[in-house]
Scaffold this motif. Structure first.
Motif, mmCIF file in Angstrom:
data_model
loop_
_atom_site.group_PDB
_atom_site.id
_atom_site.type_symbol
_atom_site.label_atom_id
_atom_site.label_comp_id
_atom_site.label_asym_id
_atom_site.label_seq_id
_atom_site.Cartn_x
_atom_site.Cartn_y
_atom_site.Cartn_z
ATOM 1 N N LEU A 130 0.823 -1.201 0.000
ATOM 2 C CA LEU A 130 0.000 0.000 0.000
ATOM 3 C C LEU A 130 0.863 1.259 0.000
ATOM 4 N N VAL A 131 2.110 1.150 0.495
ATOM 5 C CA VAL A 131 2.957 2.339 0.626
ATOM 6 C C VAL A 131 4.254 2.256 -0.170
ATOM 7 N N VAL A 132 4.603 1.084 -0.691
ATOM 8 C CA VAL A 132 5.801 0.949 -1.526
ATOM 9 C C VAL A 132 5.462 0.068 -2.721
ATOM 10 N N GLU A 133 6.344 0.029 -3.713
ATOM 11 C CA GLU A 133 6.143 -0.828 -4.876
ATOM 12 C C GLU A 133 6.107 -2.297 -4.441
ATOM 13 N N PRO A 134 5.258 -3.117 -5.105
ATOM 14 C CA PRO A 134 5.138 -4.527 -4.691
ATOM 15 C C PRO A 134 6.463 -5.273 -4.637
ATOM 16 N N GLY A 135 7.349 -5.057 -5.635
ATOM 17 C CA GLY A 135 8.638 -5.733 -5.631
ATOM 18 C C GLY A 135 9.476 -5.359 -4.429
ATOM 19 N N LEU A 136 9.456 -4.076 -4.058
ATOM 20 C CA LEU A 136 10.181 -3.633 -2.872
ATOM 21 C C LEU A 136 9.553 -4.184 -1.612
ATOM 22 N N ALA A 137 8.223 -4.311 -1.587
ATOM 23 C CA ALA A 137 7.551 -4.885 -0.423
ATOM 24 C C ALA A 137 8.026 -6.314 -0.190
ATOM 25 N N LEU A 138 8.163 -7.096 -1.269
ATOM 26 C CA LEU A 138 8.671 -8.463 -1.140
ATOM 27 C C LEU A 138 10.109 -8.456 -0.642
ATOM 28 N N GLY A 139 10.917 -7.520 -1.169
ATOM 29 C CA GLY A 139 12.306 -7.429 -0.761
ATOM 30 C C GLY A 139 12.481 -7.012 0.688
ATOM 31 N N VAL A 140 11.614 -6.122 1.163
ATOM 32 C CA VAL A 140 11.661 -5.726 2.567
ATOM 33 C C VAL A 140 11.278 -6.896 3.464
ATOM 34 N N MET A 141 10.257 -7.639 3.075
ATOM 35 C CA MET A 141 9.712 -8.667 3.953
ATOM 36 C C MET A 141 10.586 -9.912 4.052
ATOM 37 N N PHE B 264 16.651 -6.334 -3.340
ATOM 38 C CA PHE B 264 17.303 -5.787 -2.150
ATOM 39 C C PHE B 264 18.079 -4.526 -2.527
ATOM 40 N N THR B 265 17.887 -3.475 -1.774
ATOM 41 C CA THR B 265 18.594 -2.216 -1.988
ATOM 42 C C THR B 265 19.113 -1.722 -0.641
ATOM 43 N N LEU B 266 19.867 -0.643 -0.674
ATOM 44 C CA LEU B 266 20.325 -0.047 0.572
ATOM 45 C C LEU B 266 19.136 0.365 1.431
ATOM 46 N N GLN B 267 18.087 0.892 0.799
ATOM 47 C CA GLN B 267 16.917 1.341 1.541
ATOM 48 C C GLN B 267 16.163 0.169 2.168
ATOM 49 N N THR B 268 16.042 -0.945 1.445
ATOM 50 C CA THR B 268 15.362 -2.103 2.048
ATOM 51 C C THR B 268 16.178 -2.649 3.217
ATOM 52 N N GLY B 269 17.531 -2.587 3.094
ATOM 53 C CA GLY B 269 18.373 -3.024 4.203
ATOM 54 C C GLY B 269 18.196 -2.158 5.441
#
Length: 251
Positions: free
Chosen positions: A40-51, A196-201
């Motif tokens: 809801l607040v980030v791109e779906p691909g980034l959401a998977l990478g964060v989780m 995975f990015t610096l921000q997701t880390g």
């Protein structure tokens, strides 16, 4: 772009706690919803990478309380099916129709609960047996694939494991071991796909306490909830997550 602002943490914090509770005490069935909430607040691909790293942290935190309590034959079968399912997910991630998968998983989850209730109430009198080796292998592939594309391997795995007549702790421990193995297998392909990015880390570091708190609460809740209530709650979670998957897939 992932903005680590107050709005992000207001959504991500409770979502990660919820994932920890689900994975730590109630069979992982609803943990995937955290990724949907984050989307809801980030791109779906980034959401998977964060989780994914957070889910792996929850896996490690919950392995010890349930160590050796799983049903190894069923868990091994799902892992053996799940690993090629992860590989299939990695190969088809760019072209996989996630909406079709969501609807399919949702329908299977809801219909399984309807079937179980029908048998318990005597509405369905057909002789049934626990799902066998072939069904378990197929479910394993499906769980690995859907876990890769949306962290939604819990519901299909639950359909197989719950059919095997496990106790609540055997079921919970089996899901802990299963998704520990599957999530480890997902890490390298996720990295190659640029999830995975610096921000997701940085998000992972900030959200790690939420993940550990949720896992702790889940383990405590598992011990306190009676077996009949545990499975009733598991079925409720399956229906709710199944309906959400159907809604997400259709809309």
């Amino acid at each position: 772009m992932l903005e680590l602002d107050l709005a992000f943490f207001a959504v991500a914090g409770p979502a990660v706690v919820f994932a920890g509770i689900s994975k730590g005490g109630f069979g992982s069935g609803a943990a995937f919803a955290a990724s949907s909430i984050l989307a809801l607040v980030v791109e779906p691909g980034l959401a998977l990478g964060v989780m994914l790293p957070l889910l792996m942290l929850i896996d490690v935190a919950t392995l010890r309380p349930f160590w050796g309590k799983w049903r190894w034959p069923e868990t091994r079968l799902l892992i053996l099916g799940g690993l090629p399912g992860v590989a299939l997910g990695a190969a088809l991630y760019q072209v996989a129709n996630a909406d079709v998968l969501r609807v399919l998983i949702g329908v299977i989850s809801v219909m399984f609960v309807v079937w179980q209730i029908g048998r318990a109430r005597g509405w369905i009198s057909v002789a049934t047996r626990p799902l066998g080796l072939f069904a378990g292998a197929v479910v394993g592939v499906f769980a690995g694939f859907t876990s890769f594309v949306s962290h939604a391997g819990g519901p299909p795995a639950a359909v197989y494991l719950l059919s095997r007549g496990m106790t609540k702790t055997e079921y919970q421990a089996s899901t802990v071991l299963l998704f520990w193995a599957i999530n480890v297998a997902k890490f390298v392909p996720y990295a190659f796909l640029g999830m995975f990015t610096l921000q997701t880390g940085l998000a992972n570091l900030a959200l790690a306490p939420f993940a550990l708190a949720g896992a702790w609460l889940g383990v405590k809740a598992h011990k306190l909830v009676p077996e009949q209530a545990f499975f009733a709650l598991t079925y409720v979670l399956l229906v709710l997550t199944g309906m959400k998957l159907i809604w997400d897939g259709l809309t």
